[in-house]
Motif scaffolding. Structure first.
Motif, PDB file in Angstrom:
ATOM      1  N   ALA A 349      34.488 -80.978  28.126  1.00 39.32           N
ATOM      2  CA  ALA A 349      33.855 -82.198  28.653  1.00 39.32           C
ATOM      3  C   ALA A 349      32.411 -81.897  29.074  1.00 39.32           C
ATOM      4  CB  ALA A 349      34.662 -82.736  29.831  1.00 39.32           C
ATOM      5  N   GLN A 352      30.251 -81.673  26.010  1.00 40.18           N
ATOM      6  CA  GLN A 352      29.947 -83.020  25.479  1.00 40.18           C
ATOM      7  C   GLN A 352      28.839 -83.682  26.277  1.00 40.18           C
ATOM      8  OE1 GLN A 352      31.570 -85.117  23.121  1.00 40.18           O
ATOM      9  NE2 GLN A 352      32.582 -83.291  22.329  1.00 40.18           N
ATOM     10  N   LYS A 353      28.903 -83.498  27.599  1.00 42.75           N
ATOM     11  CA  LYS A 353      28.056 -84.294  28.488  1.00 42.75           C
ATOM     12  C   LYS A 353      26.652 -83.711  28.667  1.00 42.75           C
ATOM     13  CE  LYS A 353      28.161 -86.209  33.171  1.00 42.75           C
ATOM     14  NZ  LYS A 353      28.948 -86.321  34.400  1.00 42.75           N
ATOM     15  N   HIS A 354      26.544 -82.374  28.666  1.00 38.85           N
ATOM     16  CA  HIS A 354      25.275 -81.747  29.070  1.00 38.85           C
ATOM     17  C   HIS A 354      24.634 -81.008  27.906  1.00 38.85           C
ATOM     18  CE1 HIS A 354      25.969 -82.645  33.287  1.00 38.85           C
ATOM     19  NE2 HIS A 354      27.212 -82.233  33.127  1.00 38.85           N
ATOM     20  N   ASP A 433      29.464 -79.775  37.269  1.00 35.84           N
ATOM     21  CA  ASP A 433      28.937 -80.935  36.541  1.00 35.84           C
ATOM     22  C   ASP A 433      27.635 -81.427  37.194  1.00 35.84           C
ATOM     23  OD1 ASP A 433      28.736 -83.184  34.951  1.00 35.84           O
ATOM     24  OD2 ASP A 433      30.290 -84.310  35.999  1.00 35.84           O
TER      25      ASP A 433
END
Ligand SMILES: Cc1ncc(COP(=O)(O)O)c(C=O)c1O
Length: 443
Positions: A349, A352-354, A433
């Motif tokens: 995840a 994917q996000k960063h 995150d």
């Protein structure tokens, strides 16, 4: 007369000041270090004297595997201290007897004898000495991306920059190529990596090589997981040339990867295995080198070439027995497999996000996030053996938000105690995150 326990407790500032004034911190420029004062710990958390709590996402030194403050281990240590705190290593005692038997059952394949040490470096020192005596050969092959300990021989075997200060070091250590090179997202193809090792064996002369020493899964140098076939290939290569395979499982052993020992993932039995850290979950110091029967037998009529005042320390052995019971009673090996899957999902995840995440790896609860300036080409966010403003942002944010882990070079380690729950993993990854969000914005 006042005792230490009657004395007025030191403040956080006093603890840090006195530690800095009179004690040396390892592998650091003393003026640069800013230690967190720690007063207590339980489960996956520790806290400062003033009560700031940290989620321990590195199990201290990837070593408090069962978690902090387990009353079963503490009771076993106290009981042993009362009954027999110390016995010299020429004597036999019950914790030594029981732990020897238990390790013979748990260690890979037919490994059935152990020599106990204080920790991992001494285990590796003794492994090399045993291998040289057994084979009558001198050379030991090891990788650059490795850490094997801070004593003279172990520091020479170490490939990372902690070796530089130990040089010229002990003779006879030769490097083999990496299976995962610095600055790469992926490991090398297995055949190429093995061919590189085979070349070094040929150039050096197999009859001069006592052992190949490797971390089965590389720890502080990047949680590098060998591709399937690599460990089996090393085993076959050693067998062809009468070279001993020494697996350093000081960090990877005792459940960290979701198996008792990392070699168990690939069905490989090393000739010697070194262990420490998770053996007692670091409640007290203890390490060991385990050997297969033929090697143990070699010393039936010849002197065993090692000795330590604290070899087979009764409190260490009792702590290890209690720790192993905790792994078993709490099903921690299976739990680590399940939580390793949860960690994998968090890693993916974040990827994917960063855009600053270049690669993620984990095997069980042995994990890492590599940060990059760009993914293609793969440009690490800090140079080899260095740091950068962006990595400092990450480290600062994690500390402020109460997440403790190692931020080393371009990587963030994710190695919590094996007892961690899904909710606690989510708590830790939420803080990571946030930190990665700051880096994305800074880039
Ligand atoms: C793979 C490995 N081997 C050996 C050692 C050295 O162990 P010790 O610090 O107990 O001497 C370490 C310590 O981090 C390690 O990670």
């Amino acid at each position: 007369m006042p005792t230490a326990s009657d004395a007025k407790p030191l403040t956080e500032a006093e603890i840090v000041e006195l530690c800095r004034k009179h004690t040396l911190f390892e592998w650091s420029a003393q003026a640069a270090i800013d230690p967190i004062p720690v007063a207590g710990a339980k489960g996956v958390y520790f806290w400062t004297p003033e009560g700031k709590r940290f989620l321990d996402f590195n199990s201290q030194l990837m070593s408090v595997n069962v978690g902090h403050g387990d009353p079963r281990i503490i009771a076993a240590i106290a009981k042993q201290a009362e009954q027999l705190a110390y016995a010299n290593p020429y004597l036999a005692h019950e914790p030594r007897a029981r732990l020897g038997k238990k390790l013979a059952e748990l260690l890979p394949g037919d490994i059935d004898h152990v020599f106990f040490t204080n920790g991992g470096a001494e285990a590796n020192e003794n492994a090399v000495k045993i291998a040289r005596q057994y084979t009558g050969r001198q050379k030991v092959l090891a990788r650059y991306r490795s850490y094997h300990g801070g004593t003279a021989g172990a520091a020479t075997l170490t490939g990372d920059p902690r070796r530089w200060v130990a040089e010229p070091g002990i003779p006879g250590v030769v490097r083999i190529p990496e299976f995962h090179r610095w600055g790469k997202a992926q490991p090398e193809p297995v055949d190429e990596a093995l061919r590189g090792v085979e070349d070094v064996v040929m150039y050096e002369g197999p009859q001069t090589i006592a052992a190949i020493l490797v971390e089965t899964v590389v720890g502080t140098n990047g949680i590098l997981i060998p591709p399937d076939g690599y460990m089996q290939g090393l085993r076959a290569l050693c067998d062809r040339h009468g070279i001993l395979l020494i697996c350093d499982e000081v960090m990877a052993g005792f459940g960290r990867t979701g198996r008792w020992f990392a070699v168990d993932h690939w069905g490989v039995v090393p000739d010697l295995i070194t262990i420490a850290k998770g053996l007692t979950s670091s409640y007290v110091p203890l390490g060991a080198v385990g050997v297969r029967p033929a090697i143990a037998k070699h010393f039936d009529q010849r002197m065993f070439p090692g000795g330590l005042t604290y070899n087979s320390h009764p409190i260490g052995c009792a702590a290890a027995l209690a720790t192993i019971r905790v792994y078993e009673e709490d099903g921690l090996i299976e739990h680590t497999q399940r939580m390793g899957e949860v960690m994998r999902r968090h890693h993916e995840a974040l990827m994917q996000k960063h855009r600053c995440v270049g690669a993620v790896r984990n095997i069980g609860l042995f994990g890492i996030i590599d940060l990059v300036r760009t993914r293609e080409p793969f440009v690490p966010l800090a140079p080899f053996n260095g740091t950068s403003d962006e990595m400092k942002i990450v480290a600062k944010h994690l500390r402020e938000r109460g997440l403790y882990t190692f931020v080393r070079w371009c990587s963030v380690m994710t190695n919590p105690p094996l007892c961690i729950t899904e909710a606690e993993l989510a708590e830790g990854f939420a803080i990571i995150d946030e930190a990665l969000g700051l880096v994305d914005r800074a880039l």
